[in-house]
Design an enzyme around this catalytic site. Structure first.
Site, PDB file in Angstrom:
ATOM      1  N   HIS A  28     -34.348 -18.755 -21.671  1.00  0.00           N
ATOM      2  CA  HIS A  28     -34.624 -17.794 -20.595  1.00  0.00           C
ATOM      3  C   HIS A  28     -33.463 -16.797 -20.464  1.00  0.00           C
ATOM      4  O   HIS A  28     -33.686 -15.583 -20.360  1.00  0.00           O
ATOM      5  CB  HIS A  28     -34.856 -18.584 -19.293  1.00  0.00           C
ATOM      6  CG  HIS A  28     -35.025 -17.762 -18.053  1.00  0.00           C
ATOM      7  ND1 HIS A  28     -36.189 -17.759 -17.313  1.00  0.00           N
ATOM      8  CD2 HIS A  28     -34.180 -16.934 -17.394  1.00  0.00           C
ATOM      9  CE1 HIS A  28     -36.044 -16.954 -16.269  1.00  0.00           C
ATOM     10  NE2 HIS A  28     -34.832 -16.448 -16.295  1.00  0.00           N
ATOM     11  N   GLU A  29     -32.230 -17.312 -20.501  1.00  0.00           N
ATOM     12  CA  GLU A  29     -31.057 -16.436 -20.326  1.00  0.00           C
ATOM     13  C   GLU A  29     -30.830 -15.554 -21.552  1.00  0.00           C
ATOM     14  O   GLU A  29     -30.485 -14.370 -21.418  1.00  0.00           O
ATOM     15  CB  GLU A  29     -29.794 -17.259 -20.047  1.00  0.00           C
ATOM     16  CG  GLU A  29     -29.851 -18.191 -18.842  1.00  0.00           C
ATOM     17  CD  GLU A  29     -30.318 -17.540 -17.561  1.00  0.00           C
ATOM     18  OE1 GLU A  29     -30.244 -16.303 -17.441  1.00  0.00           O
ATOM     19  OE2 GLU A  29     -30.783 -18.264 -16.674  1.00  0.00           O
ATOM     20  N   CYS A  40     -37.186 -16.741 -11.788  1.00  0.00           N
ATOM     21  CA  CYS A  40     -36.093 -15.848 -12.184  1.00  0.00           C
ATOM     22  C   CYS A  40     -35.544 -15.190 -10.933  1.00  0.00           C
ATOM     23  O   CYS A  40     -36.312 -14.710 -10.094  1.00  0.00           O
ATOM     24  CB  CYS A  40     -36.615 -14.785 -13.155  1.00  0.00           C
ATOM     25  SG  CYS A  40     -35.329 -13.662 -13.749  1.00  0.00           S
ATOM     26  N   LEU A  41     -34.220 -15.167 -10.832  1.00  0.00           N
ATOM     27  CA  LEU A  41     -33.586 -14.556  -9.655  1.00  0.00           C
ATOM     28  C   LEU A  41     -33.902 -13.065  -9.566  1.00  0.00           C
ATOM     29  O   LEU A  41     -33.787 -12.477  -8.496  1.00  0.00           O
ATOM     30  CB  LEU A  41     -32.065 -14.779  -9.695  1.00  0.00           C
ATOM     31  CG  LEU A  41     -31.629 -16.250  -9.582  1.00  0.00           C
ATOM     32  CD1 LEU A  41     -30.112 -16.371  -9.776  1.00  0.00           C
ATOM     33  CD2 LEU A  41     -32.051 -16.831  -8.238  1.00  0.00           C
ATOM     34  N   GLN A  45     -28.274  -9.269 -14.945  1.00  0.00           N
ATOM     35  CA  GLN A  45     -28.875  -9.487 -13.620  1.00  0.00           C
ATOM     36  C   GLN A  45     -27.959  -9.038 -12.490  1.00  0.00           C
ATOM     37  O   GLN A  45     -28.389  -8.915 -11.343  1.00  0.00           O
ATOM     38  CB  GLN A  45     -29.257 -10.964 -13.438  1.00  0.00           C
ATOM     39  CG  GLN A  45     -30.382 -11.400 -14.360  1.00  0.00           C
ATOM     40  CD  GLN A  45     -30.775 -12.837 -14.142  1.00  0.00           C
ATOM     41  OE1 GLN A  45     -30.145 -13.727 -14.696  1.00  0.00           O
ATOM     42  NE2 GLN A  45     -31.783 -13.081 -13.323  1.00  0.00           N
ATOM     43  N   GLY A  67     -29.083 -20.586 -13.613  1.00  0.00           N
ATOM     44  CA  GLY A  67     -28.586 -19.762 -14.712  1.00  0.00           C
ATOM     45  C   GLY A  67     -28.499 -18.316 -14.266  1.00  0.00           C
ATOM     46  O   GLY A  67     -29.135 -17.933 -13.278  1.00  0.00           O
ATOM     47  N   HIS A 116     -32.906 -12.601 -21.484  1.00  0.00           N
ATOM     48  CA  HIS A 116     -32.359 -11.528 -20.634  1.00  0.00           C
ATOM     49  C   HIS A 116     -31.421 -10.618 -21.428  1.00  0.00           C
ATOM     50  O   HIS A 116     -31.393  -9.405 -21.214  1.00  0.00           O
ATOM     51  CB  HIS A 116     -31.568 -12.107 -19.455  1.00  0.00           C
ATOM     52  CG  HIS A 116     -32.387 -12.481 -18.260  1.00  0.00           C
ATOM     53  ND1 HIS A 116     -33.158 -11.576 -17.560  1.00  0.00           N
ATOM     54  CD2 HIS A 116     -32.521 -13.655 -17.596  1.00  0.00           C
ATOM     55  CE1 HIS A 116     -33.736 -12.188 -16.530  1.00  0.00           C
ATOM     56  NE2 HIS A 116     -33.376 -13.464 -16.526  1.00  0.00           N
TER      57      HIS A 116
HETATM   58  O1  GNR Z   1     -32.638 -20.347 -11.257  1.00  0.00           O
HETATM   59  C1  GNR Z   1     -33.390 -20.320 -12.234  1.00  0.00           C
HETATM   60  N1  GNR Z   1     -34.249 -21.346 -12.454  1.00  0.00           N
HETATM   61  C2  GNR Z   1     -34.969 -21.499 -13.624  1.00  0.00           C
HETATM   62  C3  GNR Z   1     -35.993 -22.444 -13.635  1.00  0.00           C
HETATM   63  C4  GNR Z   1     -36.730 -22.659 -14.791  1.00  0.00           C
HETATM   64  C5  GNR Z   1     -36.440 -21.945 -15.931  1.00  0.00           C
HETATM   65  C6  GNR Z   1     -35.433 -20.988 -15.933  1.00  0.00           C
HETATM   66  C7  GNR Z   1     -34.701 -20.769 -14.791  1.00  0.00           C
HETATM   67  S1  GNR Z   1     -33.416 -19.603 -14.803  1.00  0.00           S
HETATM   68  C8  GNR Z   1     -33.385 -19.133 -13.123  1.00  0.00           C
HETATM   69  C9  GNR Z   1     -32.223 -18.194 -12.839  1.00  0.00           C
HETATM   70  C10 GNR Z   1     -32.415 -16.908 -13.617  1.00  0.00           C
HETATM   71  O2  GNR Z   1     -33.164 -16.026 -13.290  1.00  0.00           O
HETATM   72  N2  GNR Z   1     -31.731 -16.773 -14.718  1.00  0.00           N
HETATM   73  O3  GNR Z   1     -31.868 -15.676 -15.473  1.00  0.00           O
HETATM   74 NI    NI Z   2     -33.894 -14.952 -15.094  1.00  0.00          NI
END
Ligand code: GNR
Ligand code: NI
Length: 170
Positions: A136-137, A94-95, A51, A46, A140
């Site tokens: 999660h997204e 999270c990236l 980001q 995601g 953000h």
């Molecule tokens: O790549 C991602 N893996 C992930 C694993 C578990 C829960 C959420 C994520 S999102 C993350 C990519 C990211 O930072 N998205 O904002």
């Molecule tokens: Ni993230």
């Protein structure tokens, strides 16, 4: 298509609240392609626009496995309109916080309303990893990170580590 540099903790941009996408035009469609390319390159499942430095309420997700055909999903102005009472725990990463992982508890399923690249409104009910990833997204888009859902002790440790690393590389 362009791979864009990722914004990393503790960049204050990650705390910014993003603004709605006003219209679905060629610029937005190209930017969605850039976000997907950036996510696939990382690789991640995601990515939210902030980001890569764009404070827009826009995110991309692809949960397909390596050996499967790509399955990109693009969400503009997504809104959680319902959540389940039941919770589930996933190990999240999270990236923007590379190589740090922690368990986070969130509603097990969510209903999300959003604009598509087709310019139409869509609604879906998600469970499992998709439900976690959408939450999660969408966090953000509101300047919230998954480390905000863990203990303050752990969060402070992570922020400190990334602050030191950023200082060393400045
Ligand atoms: O790549 C991602 N893996 C992930 C694993 C578990 C829960 C959420 C994520 S999102 C993350 C990519 C990211 O930072 N998205 O904002
Ligand atoms: Ni993230």
């Amino acid at each position: 298509m362009t791979i864009k540099p990722l914004i990393i903790l503790p960049d204050p941009l990650l705390r910014q609240v993003s603004s709605p996408v006003e219209r679905v035009d060629e610029t937005i469609r190209r930017f969605a392609d850039d976000m997907l390319e950036t996510m696939y390159d990382a690789p991640g499942i995601g990515l939210a626009a902030i980001q890569v430095g764009e404070p827009l309420r826009m995110l991309v997700i692809d949960l397909s496995k390596e050996e499967e055909p790509k399955a990109p999903q693009i969400f503009l102005n997504p809104e959680i309109v319902a959540t389940s009472d039941s919770l589930s725990v996933y190990e999240e990463g999270c990236l923007s916080i590379p190589d740090y992982y922690a368990e986070v508890e969130r509603p097990a399923s969510v209903t999300v309303r959003h604009l598509g690249l087709d310019g139409a409104m869509h609604e879906l009910e998600a469970e499992g990893l998709l439900a976690t990833c959408l939450q999660h997204e969408i966090d953000h888009l509101n300047g919230v990170l998954f480390i905000d859902h863990i203990s303050k002790l752990k969060r402070d440790m992570v922020v400190k580590k990334f602050t030191k690393a950023a200082r060393r590389s400045a």
